[in-house]
Scaffold this motif. Structure first.
Motif, mmCIF file in Angstrom:
data_model
loop_
_atom_site.group_PDB
_atom_site.id
_atom_site.type_symbol
_atom_site.label_atom_id
_atom_site.label_comp_id
_atom_site.label_asym_id
_atom_site.label_seq_id
_atom_site.Cartn_x
_atom_site.Cartn_y
_atom_site.Cartn_z
ATOM 1 N N LEU A 13 0.835 -1.214 0.000
ATOM 2 C CA LEU A 13 0.000 0.000 0.000
ATOM 3 C C LEU A 13 0.863 1.255 0.000
ATOM 4 C CD1 LEU A 13 -2.734 -1.129 2.563
ATOM 5 C CD2 LEU A 13 -2.862 -1.173 0.063
ATOM 6 N N LEU A 14 1.975 1.198 0.745
ATOM 7 C CA LEU A 14 2.844 2.384 0.817
ATOM 8 C C LEU A 14 3.634 2.590 -0.477
ATOM 9 C CD1 LEU A 14 4.314 1.941 4.409
ATOM 10 C CD2 LEU A 14 2.575 3.585 3.674
ATOM 11 N N GLN A 72 7.776 0.557 11.937
ATOM 12 C CA GLN A 72 9.072 0.466 11.220
ATOM 13 C C GLN A 72 8.850 0.454 9.702
ATOM 14 O OE1 GLN A 72 10.302 -3.077 13.622
ATOM 15 N NE2 GLN A 72 12.292 -2.119 13.520
ATOM 16 N N VAL A 73 7.818 -0.284 9.262
ATOM 17 C CA VAL A 73 7.530 -0.314 7.813
ATOM 18 C C VAL A 73 7.165 1.089 7.350
ATOM 19 C CG1 VAL A 73 5.966 -1.208 6.035
ATOM 20 C CG2 VAL A 73 6.822 -2.739 7.809
ATOM 21 N N LYS A 74 6.343 1.783 8.157
ATOM 22 C CA LYS A 74 5.936 3.142 7.757
ATOM 23 C C LYS A 74 7.140 4.078 7.691
ATOM 24 C CE LYS A 74 1.242 2.647 9.351
ATOM 25 N NZ LYS A 74 0.455 2.664 10.573
ATOM 26 N N SER A 75 8.154 3.820 8.524
ATOM 27 C CA SER A 75 9.313 4.716 8.439
ATOM 28 C C SER A 75 10.371 4.193 7.447
ATOM 29 C CB SER A 75 9.904 4.978 9.832
ATOM 30 O OG SER A 75 10.281 3.754 10.398
ATOM 31 N N GLY A 76 9.999 3.237 6.600
ATOM 32 C CA GLY A 76 10.870 2.892 5.471
ATOM 33 C C GLY A 76 11.529 1.527 5.531
ATOM 34 N N LYS A 77 11.431 0.821 6.676
ATOM 35 C CA LYS A 77 12.028 -0.529 6.761
ATOM 36 C C LYS A 77 11.192 -1.497 5.918
ATOM 37 C CE LYS A 77 15.227 -1.961 9.867
ATOM 38 N NZ LYS A 77 15.610 -1.611 11.175
ATOM 39 N N ARG A 78 11.822 -2.485 5.302
ATOM 40 C CA ARG A 78 11.099 -3.452 4.486
ATOM 41 C C ARG A 78 11.463 -4.876 4.888
ATOM 42 N NH1 ARG A 78 8.494 0.011 4.145
ATOM 43 N NH2 ARG A 78 7.777 1.295 2.421
ATOM 44 N N ASP A 79 10.618 -5.819 4.482
ATOM 45 C CA ASP A 79 10.874 -7.242 4.653
ATOM 46 C C ASP A 79 10.961 -7.656 6.123
ATOM 47 O OD1 ASP A 79 11.133 -9.760 3.665
ATOM 48 O OD2 ASP A 79 13.282 -9.631 3.245
ATOM 49 N N PRO A 96 -4.353 5.505 -5.048
ATOM 50 C CA PRO A 96 -4.993 6.077 -3.854
ATOM 51 C C PRO A 96 -6.232 5.287 -3.421
ATOM 52 C CG PRO A 96 -4.392 7.798 -5.417
ATOM 53 C CD PRO A 96 -4.091 6.494 -6.087
ATOM 54 N N SER A 97 -7.051 4.843 -4.361
ATOM 55 C CA SER A 97 -8.285 4.169 -3.930
ATOM 56 C C SER A 97 -7.978 2.795 -3.327
ATOM 57 C CB SER A 97 -9.296 4.099 -5.067
ATOM 58 O OG SER A 97 -9.147 2.917 -5.783
#
Ligand code: SAM
Ligand code: SF4
Length: 475
Positions: free
Chosen positions: A426-427, A465-472, A432-433
């Motif tokens: 989603l990020l 953490q995902v919202k601040s850019g961390k992945r996986d 948008p929808s």
């Protein structure tokens, strides 16, 4: 040597598919309601069904009984697996083929199809395109040809894992290719594959002989024992399948149960997934327009519900060969994986040459929605799309079995991992929808986890953490 085509050796092998017994089981049309209820209850109590029990369900014709079977499948899916649905994309690497499967657009004698094998550069472009749309799980598909030997498949898998576009990466590569000898399977495993799929197409030997007139695939036993060799080579996750339309679908469904039992008895584990593609029209392929055993939507849906009940701990795949409405209904009966945003022409995702995708495709797809559309619609329908690869990455093979057999496994691992991977999507990629629909689905899922559950705090932390850019991140 893992190069070139495998040397076929079926000495001493005999078929473990008892054709006469299956035919006999399917002749018994005496479907008693009480018996059906007992069988459904056995499945809901987390037991695999026996062939005679599966046959009773397959033989049911009374609409009320069929409704109970579907309700049973829905219950099993809801109570054990929850509302997750795993998403993947197919990537066709090459359509050269030495075989002449009568139903397939890639068969050697088909002069209408445009032949193409991706170069490593082109493969990289396909992968980048898929990554830039948000895909994390691929199945690589190949014709059967000396060019597509174990070394080549190994190298293409490595290439896919190495290729990264922005925040995108492919975290699980499954394979659908011709079966190899043990050595070849070992080589391919060493590239870090997930599932190796080989569809028997039809388990009925006489039909098999007719539709596979030449090439390596003409040998029924070599194909039937593919998973024995794969498992001997250490590949734990194998994907079984029958191509529906070649012979009686009930026969094929029961034969897949016998195949499952064979693997369970010999290796202690059944298939990771089961597929049941129906034959679709294919370029230059008249047979595919008129398959001899065309299965109606109603019979097909019943079969899906019966398979769910018969092998309750096996993943079930339904591809974009099927139309949207049918796929949605099948998910509610327990289909656990679907492809999305698929294009099956070789090189079709990056669209670099002028030849249209359908001229390089094996057959025609019915569901042409983009990944973004599929995700939005699944979220709207209260499903939870997932790109989770946690079990595979942590070496937890047999994940469906664990989901099924270990109390709380889905709540502890699968749902949180689905939430984390959907959030990444989603990020990074959603319109948008779809983002709005997805965030609502995540709110709904989070609300269902009690605040007192320590897992919720851990999950909320990981989400931050995902919202601040961390992945996986995964459990
Ligand atoms: N060439 C390898 C083989 O035959 O095992 C790889 C698989 S083939 C590219 C993928 C699968 O597509 C086949 O196993 C078959 O079940 C399915 N298939 C072939 N022709 C089809 C058609 N006309 N409609 C739907 N599925 C088809
Ligand atoms: Fe070749 Fe596989 Fe198609 Fe048969 S199904 S013609 S082996 S690509």
């Amino acid at each position: 040597m893992a190069s070139g085509l495998p040397k076929i050796n079926t000495e001493g092998l005999t078929s473990f598919i008892p054709e006469d017994k299956i035919t006999e089981l399917l002749q018994n049309k005496n479907t008693d309601k009480g018996r059906v209820r007992e069988i459904i209850a056995k499945s809901l109590a987390k037991n695999r069904l026996n062939p005679d029990e599966m046959a009773v369900l397959l033989n049911a014709e009374d609409p009320e009984i069929i409704a109970e079977i579907k309700e049973g499948a829905r219950n099993l899916k809801k109570t054990v697996y929850g509302n997750r649905i795993v998403l993947f994309a197919p990537l066709y690497v090459g359509n050269e083929c030495i075989n002449n499967c009568t139903y397939c657009g890639f068969r050697k004698s088909n002069l209408d199809v445009v032949r193409k094998t991706l170069t490593m550069k082109e493969l990289e472009k396909e992968v980048r395109t898929l990554e830039s749309r948000g895909h994390k799980r691929l199945i690589l598909v190949y014709g059967e040809h000396p060019m597509y030997d174990a070394d080549f498949i190994h190298d293409t898998v490595k290439k896919v894992y190495e290729t990264k576009e922005g925040k995108g990466e492919i975290r699980r590569v499954n394979i659908n290719a011709a079966p190899f000898d043990v050595e070849g399977f070992r080589k391919i495993k060493s590239a870090g594959i997930g599932t190796f799929q080989v569809f028997q197409e039809t388990y009925h030997q006489e039909t098999y002989r007719q539709v596979h007139p030449s090439g390596l695939k003409a040998d029924y036993l070599w194909r039937l024992y593919s998973f024995d060799r794969a498992m001997e080579a250490g590949i734990d996750d194998v994907g079984m399948g029958a191509l529906i339309g070649l012979y009686d679908h009930k026969f094929e469904a029961l034969a897949m149960l016998y195949h499952t039992i064979h693997l369970e008895e010999k290796f202690g584990v059944g298939p990771h997934t089961i597929s049941f593609p129906r034959i679709e029209p294919a370029i230059g392929t008249d047979y595919a327009n008129h398959p001899p055993y065309q299965t109606s939507d109603a019979d097909f849906m019943k079969m899906i519900a019966v398979i769910r009940l018969a092998v309750p701990y096996t993943g079930m795949i339904l591809t974009a060969r099927e139309p949207v409405a049918l796929r949605n209904e099948a998910i509610s009966y327990g289909v656990s994986q679907i492809d999305a945003g698929s294009d099956i022409g070789v090189g079709a995702y990056a669209r670099e040459d002028e030849v249209s995708s359908d001229k390089k495709s094996q057959f025609v797809l019915s569901d042409n929605r983009s990944l973004d559309e599929v995700i939005g619609q699944l979220c709207d329908a209260d499903f939870l799309p997932s790109f989770c690869t946690g079990c595979y990455r942590l070496g937890r093979t047999g994940e469906h079995f664990m989901e099924f057999a270990i109390p709380g496994f889905v709540k502890k691992f699968c749902t949180p991992n689905a939430i984390l991977t959907l959030t990444e999507y989603l990020l990074d990629y959603a319109s948008p929808s779809t983002r709005e629909k997805g965030l609502r689905a995540i709110e709904r899922e989070l609300a269902a986890i009690p605040d007192a559950n320590p897992l919720k705090q851990q999950l909320l932390q990981k989400l931050e953490q995902v919202k601040s850019g961390k992945r996986d991140l995964f459990f």
